[in-house]
Design a protein around this motif. Structure first.
Motif, PDB file in Angstrom:
ATOM      1  N   UNK B  50      36.715  43.604  46.366  1.00  0.00           N
ATOM      2  CA  UNK B  50      37.937  43.177  47.698  1.00  0.00           C
ATOM      3  C   UNK B  50      37.338  44.301  48.796  1.00  0.00           C
ATOM      4  N   UNK B 184      46.159  49.987  37.683  1.00  0.00           N
ATOM      5  CA  UNK B 184      47.217  49.180  37.090  1.00  0.00           C
ATOM      6  C   UNK B 184      46.865  47.743  37.047  1.00  0.00           C
ATOM      7  N   UNK B 185      46.198  47.180  36.204  1.00  0.00           N
ATOM      8  CA  UNK B 185      45.608  45.692  36.100  1.00  0.00           C
ATOM      9  C   UNK B 185      46.551  44.821  36.587  1.00  0.00           C
ATOM     10  N   UNK B 186      45.990  43.926  37.336  1.00  0.00           N
ATOM     11  CA  UNK B 186      46.947  42.650  38.168  1.00  0.00           C
ATOM     12  C   UNK B 186      47.233  41.637  37.265  1.00  0.00           C
ATOM     13  N   UNK B 187      48.467  41.015  37.581  1.00  0.00           N
ATOM     14  CA  UNK B 187      48.535  39.683  36.640  1.00  0.00           C
ATOM     15  C   UNK B 187      47.580  38.684  37.011  1.00  0.00           C
ATOM     16  N   UNK B 188      47.493  37.526  36.323  1.00  0.00           N
ATOM     17  CA  UNK B 188      46.782  36.458  36.917  1.00  0.00           C
ATOM     18  C   UNK B 188      47.307  35.881  37.959  1.00  0.00           C
ATOM     19  N   UNK B 189      46.549  35.114  39.036  1.00  0.00           N
ATOM     20  CA  UNK B 189      47.197  34.382  39.912  1.00  0.00           C
ATOM     21  C   UNK B 189      47.058  32.944  39.644  1.00  0.00           C
ATOM     22  N   UNK B 190      47.804  32.279  40.706  1.00  0.00           N
ATOM     23  CA  UNK B 190      47.833  30.763  40.184  1.00  0.00           C
ATOM     24  C   UNK B 190      46.629  29.934  40.555  1.00  0.00           C
ATOM     25  N   UNK B 191      46.054  30.565  41.715  1.00  0.00           N
ATOM     26  CA  UNK B 191      44.760  29.907  42.091  1.00  0.00           C
ATOM     27  C   UNK B 191      43.748  30.409  40.849  1.00  0.00           C
ATOM     28  N   UNK B 192      43.605  31.473  40.357  1.00  0.00           N
ATOM     29  CA  UNK B 192      43.001  32.216  39.516  1.00  0.00           C
ATOM     30  C   UNK B 192      43.037  31.057  37.924  1.00  0.00           C
ATOM     31  N   UNK B 193      44.242  30.875  37.894  1.00  0.00           N
ATOM     32  CA  UNK B 193      44.475  30.253  36.552  1.00  0.00           C
ATOM     33  C   UNK B 193      44.030  28.713  36.667  1.00  0.00           C
ATOM     34  N   UNK B 194      44.173  28.201  37.768  1.00  0.00           N
ATOM     35  CA  UNK B 194      43.571  26.694  38.009  1.00  0.00           C
ATOM     36  C   UNK B 194      42.207  26.961  37.955  1.00  0.00           C
ATOM     37  N   UNK B 197      40.939  27.114  34.215  1.00  0.00           N
ATOM     38  CA  UNK B 197      41.200  25.769  33.459  1.00  0.00           C
ATOM     39  C   UNK B 197      39.743  24.866  33.721  1.00  0.00           C
TER      40      UNK B 197
END
Lengths: 385, 261
Positions: B50, B184-194, B197
């Motif tokens: 980033x 602090x590790x981030x949570x997944x993002x929706x775009x990342x999850x898509x 997949x």
């Protein structure tokens, strides 16, 4: 109950649930106790793409619709209605732009909203304009290329925390509600300050403040749609967002059920878990049945809105009314099921009960919802004659 | 900046049980997760991207189901993933694992930095990081709690020590292992999850790596497991809490109750 959610909707639900369980549940009592805005949680939700769920893809969002937003709001509300109020108020403040903004306005503001970089607040309510929103007194006077705003908005959610504000003000006092217009105001504009921060019974993780406009000059381009559209924009905004309050009701009710049944299973009285008593079983059964009915209503209204239903005022009013009355009842029952423990701050249900109360009041009291429903019913009968 | 993250899929140790008959882990029904220390490595790699641009590639060696770990990395924001999977890799100790990983990393292409967690929570050896760096012939710094500065060809990091920390300057490319203090590790993002997949995971075999078969898997492992046994179960224990005074009071009460004192 299986609501036949799509794979993507389940993905959204699971992610919102993960945010709720990992980021919200561990700190909700502290946020409540200290009246503290969940800045880190809002950031985490932005990073998880939840802030841009309902914003079109061309403006950096996910392009999802009402049902997806309701699913996310429900999961967050299960953990904390204070946090979900901050989240949902962001959508509320964005709707005027989303529904009536020009492409330029959308390009300017929506991408930052979608990533959670900047929060939004919606400013309609005033000291003398609550249920009767037409009573607003804040004015916006055109002076050259600028509008000059004067007046005070009250009880504005995300008040001091937001950076973008959609404000309804009178551009023509003599025309009454037809003289109202909607504007975008950015934080830091000279003449725009904050007043009292409210100390609330519940949803204490959300920030509620006064917005004070004193000769606040904003560019003419910040007008949303046309002069005189303010009231219509406000009503359409509330029509669109109201279902989200229903989803909050479903969430907090389910959260309270989950807490109280877990507690009751482990609570031994008269030599057995209190869940073995019919008196408790029947309360739990009613709690879940009513919550399921509320969820079914909220989801089906959301689906109707997503399928392009034009006139959904009555339906969304019914969903808001039923789901939030249910939330109040179910959270109160959850405290009852847990007895003395439920009343203590050691457990989250007393907070849920305090939080639930606002859902019957904000974004149109449940009495106003009944007005909307009844008037629409009567109008329909009149049309049939 | 091109970054490679080495990750490992491990059983969630909070749910691990040992079979009394075979003395090995019961893997059935135990959820698999990304080694928690590797989560910090993923987060740090994404943060560096980033700030400095480039790509993040996650690599793991494991059976086909390790794909799930790689997909989780994608849902957090990793760009590319590579799975090293082959029967020839089976039974590898840390040395043979490091050999395969080093080969895989060379295959992935030019990189500026390799990041891994300080150790895996199943084996707990903390050897794969340094061994891989050695095989790649690049500098290695362990226990990084902060990356202070990154410039072309060099970086400055803070290495956590028992008392305090060291400030270390290293040339790049380098390999570092990180501790939990780093982020602090981030949570997944929706775009990342898509994206996760639909992503197709590149799988490399021993042949793809042009690896020396004698250095892979059980054959290439100098470590010999002579015997596996579970520690003898200890009797009932109780952890006391409170101030020293309160704890002593509790001890005294318990001893009196059992008529020992």
């Amino acid at each position: 109950m299986d609501y036949m959610l799509t794979e993507e909707q389940i993905m959204i639900r699971d992610l919102a649930r993960q945010v709720a369980e990992e980021k919200i549940v561990p700190v909700r009592a502290e946020l409540d106790e200290q009246n503290k805005f969940p800045t880190d949680i809002m950031k985490a939700m932005g990073q998880a793409d939840l802030m841009g769920l309902f914003i079109p893809e061309e403006y950096g969002g996910l392009g999802k619709k009402v049902l997806e937003l309701c699913i996310a709001v429900e999961e967050i509300s299960k953990a904390c209605v204070g946090v979900s109020t901050s989240y949902a108020a962001n959508a509320l403040g964005t709707y005027p732009l989303l529904l009536y903004g020009t492409d330029e306005q959308k390009k300017k503001y929506l991408p930052d909203i979608a990533t959670g970089k900047r929060l939004v607040a919606f400013g309609l309510t005033e000291a003398n304009a609550g249920s009767d929103a037409s009573g607003i007194q804040t004015t916006a006077k055109l002076d050259g290329n600028e509008y000059v705003l004067n007046g005070t908005k009250q009880w504005i959610t995300n008040g001091i925390e937001a950076e973008i504000y959609t404000i309804v003000a009178l551009t023509n006092r003599s025309k009454g509600p037809r003289g109202a217009s909607a504007f975008v105001v950015e934080k830091g504009t000279p003449g725009f300050t904050f007043g009292k921060k409210e100390n609330k019974m519940g949803i204490r993780a959300s920030s509620t403040t006064e917005l004070i406009f004193s000769d606040c000059r904003i560019p003419k381009e910040n007008l949303i749609a046309k002069e005189g559209m303010g009231f219509i924009i406000a009503m359409k905004t509330l029509d669109s967002s109201r279902i989200g309050v229903g989803a909050q009701g479903v969430g907090v009710a389910q959260g309270a059920i989950d807490e109280s049944i877990r507690f009751a299973k482990g609570r031994i009285q008269f030599g057995q878990p209190v869940t073995s008593f019919q008196a408790v079983q029947h309360i739990l059964a009613d709690m879940q049945t009513q919550t399921e009915a509320a969820r079914a209503l909220v989801y089906s209204v959301a689906r109707a809105m997503d399928s392009g239903a034009k006139d959904f005022s009555r339906a969304s009013a019914m969903a808001k009314l039923f789901a939030t009355d249910t939330a109040m009842k179910v959270t109160t029952d959850a405290v009852q099921v847990m007895g003395g423990s439920g009343y203590m701050k050691e457990y989250p249900v007393e907070k849920m009960m305090r939080d639930a109360k606002i859902l019957q009041i904000y974004e149109g009291t449940n009495q106003i919802q009944r007005n909307v429903i009844a008037l629409d019913m009567i109008r329909e009968v009149s049309r049939q004659k | 900046m091109n970054i490679i993250v080495m990750i490992k899929q491990v059983p969630d140790t909070s749910e691990v049980r040992i079979s009394r008959e075979t003395n090995t882990l019961i893997r059935d029904g135990v959820p698999s997760i990304i080694n928690p220390y590797d989560m910090y490595a993923i987060e740090e790699a994404i943060r560096l991207r980033e700030q400095h641009g480039g790509t993040v590639t996650a690599v793991t060696m494991g059976p086909p189901q390790a794909t799930d770990a790689l997909k989780h990395a994608v849902s957090m924001g990793v760009d590319n993933v590579v799975l090293l999977s082959d029967r020839a890799f089976a039974g590898a100790d840390t040395w043979a694992t490091s050999y395969a990983l080093a080969k895989g990393i060379q295959k992935i292409g030019p990189f500026d930095l390799v990041i891994a967690g300080k150790q895996a929570i199943d084996g707990d050896t903390a050897q794969v990081g340094p061994e891989t760096a050695d095989m790649l012939g690049i500098p290695f710094v362990a226990y990084i709690r902060k990356i202070e500065k990154v410039e072309p060809g060099m970086m400055v990091v803070e290495r956590l020590m028992d008392e305090g920390y060291d400030v270390v300057e290293t040339t790049l490319p380098a390999l570092i292992t990180v501790v939990k203090e780093i982020n602090q590790p981030r949570l997944p993002s929706l775009k990342g999850k898509m994206k996760a997949k639909n992503i197709s995971v590149t799988t490399l075999t021993a042949v793809d790596l042009t690896a020396d078969e004698n250095k892979l898997g059980l054959k290439g492992s100098p470590t010999q497991v002579v015997k596996i046994f579970p520690p003898t179960p200890r009797g009932d224990r109780e952890m006391l809490s409170g101030t020293i005074g309160e704890q002593l009071d509790t001890v005294a009460k318990k001893l009196k109750k059992q008529a020992i004192i």
